[in-house]
Each structure stands twice: as C-alpha cells, then as structure tokens.
Motif scaffolding. Structure first.
Motif, short mmCIF file in Angstrom:
data_model
loop_
_atom_site.label_atom_id
_atom_site.label_comp_id
_atom_site.label_asym_id
_atom_site.label_seq_id
_atom_site.Cartn_x
_atom_site.Cartn_y
_atom_site.Cartn_z
N LEU A 1 101.02 46.04 33.89
CA LEU A 1 101.15 44.79 33.17
C LEU A 1 101.39 43.65 34.16
O LEU A 1 102.13 43.81 35.13
CB LEU A 1 102.32 44.85 32.18
CG LEU A 1 102.18 45.81 31.01
CD1 LEU A 1 103.49 45.86 30.22
CD2 LEU A 1 101.03 45.42 30.10
N THR A 2 100.77 42.51 33.91
CA THR A 2 101.04 41.31 34.68
C THR A 2 102.28 40.65 34.07
O THR A 2 102.85 41.15 33.09
CB THR A 2 99.85 40.33 34.58
OG1 THR A 2 99.69 39.96 33.20
CG2 THR A 2 98.57 40.93 35.13
N ASP A 3 102.67 39.51 34.61
CA ASP A 3 103.78 38.77 34.02
C ASP A 3 103.46 38.41 32.57
O ASP A 3 104.34 38.47 31.70
CB ASP A 3 104.09 37.50 34.82
CG ASP A 3 104.73 37.81 36.18
OD1 ASP A 3 105.22 38.94 36.36
OD2 ASP A 3 104.71 36.92 37.05
N LEU A 4 102.21 38.05 32.32
CA LEU A 4 101.80 37.73 30.95
C LEU A 4 101.91 38.97 30.06
O LEU A 4 102.38 38.88 28.92
CB LEU A 4 100.36 37.20 30.94
CG LEU A 4 99.78 36.77 29.60
CD1 LEU A 4 100.60 35.64 28.99
CD2 LEU A 4 98.33 36.34 29.77
N GLY A 5 101.51 40.11 30.57
CA GLY A 5 101.64 41.36 29.82
C GLY A 5 103.09 41.72 29.58
O GLY A 5 103.46 42.16 28.48
N GLU A 6 103.93 41.54 30.59
CA GLU A 6 105.36 41.81 30.44
C GLU A 6 105.98 40.90 29.39
O GLU A 6 106.89 41.30 28.67
CB GLU A 6 106.09 41.65 31.77
CG GLU A 6 105.89 42.80 32.73
CD GLU A 6 106.55 44.09 32.27
OE1 GLU A 6 107.45 44.07 31.42
OE2 GLU A 6 106.16 45.14 32.80
#
Length: 126
Positions: A81-86
């Motif tokens: 996960l990227t920061d957006l996913g997190e």
C-alpha cells in the motif's frame, strides 16, 4: 485513474475504484503488509491470475499500491500500500466490520425464515 471515469465528485470516484470486483479483498490482504503476487493469490484463491494481475495494475495506476523490489537474498517483487492506500485502512476496517454485522444479520434472517417455514409446515401437517 483514467479507468475510474472522469468526475468532479470525489465520492463517486472512490466508489468507482473500490467497487471493482476483488479490489477491497486485495487491499485488505495488503493491509497485512507487502505481499508477493503468489501470496496475494493464495490469500484470495477464488480470483484468477489474470484478474488479480488486472486489479493490481488498476490499484497501481490509481496510486493506491506500488511495486517494490526486496533486496537479496529475497530479490523478489512485492506489492504494498502507498500512503494513499494506507489512508484507506480505516475505511477497509469499517467496511469489514459492517460486512460482518450484515452477514450475521442475514444469517439470523435466514434462520428466522427457515424456522418460521418449519413451524408453519408442522402446523399444517397437524
């Protein structure tokens, strides 16, 4: 994000992304930590390899996940996960909790229908 349509409504865009089949399940797997393709596939056995590949690409294109190379000796590619996913983690947790409540309610509703059907059947047999 081309695939998710062009809209000025962030809610519709998010629903467009999250409603694609297997997306929530894949994201849920990745909340446990980075995973290789084979690990994701094992965690979601009902998804075909082709569909998993397509959904991983969709999530990567949307900036929700990224591919990372692990250093030797592992030397393999993982999805994370990227920061957006997190940032979607609380949403995923809330959806999973709601889904559990919904499934319990559906089960109870099904049991009630089954029980009422059995009760009416036994009354009509008397």
């Amino acid at each position: 994000m081309r695939r998710w349509g062009h809209t000025d409504d962030p809610l519709l865009m998010a629903v467009g992304i999250l409603s694609a089949k297997w997306i929530l399940r894949i994201m849920s797997v990745l909340t446990q930590g980075p995973a290789r393709f084979s690990g994701s596939r094992a965690a979601i056995p009902a998804v075909s390899a082709n569909i998993l590949t397509a959904r991983l690409r969709d999530l990567e294109e949307a900036g929700i996940i990224c591919k990372e190379m692990l250093p030797p000796p592992a030397n393999c590619q993982v999805y994370a996960l990227t920061d957006l996913g997190e940032a979607a983690r609380p949403v995923l947790v809330a959806i999973e909790q709601w889904a559990s409540c919904f499934a319990d309610a559906e089960y109870r509703r099904g049991q009630a229908v089954k029980d009422s059907g059995a009760a009416s059947h036994s009354r009509s047999a008397s």
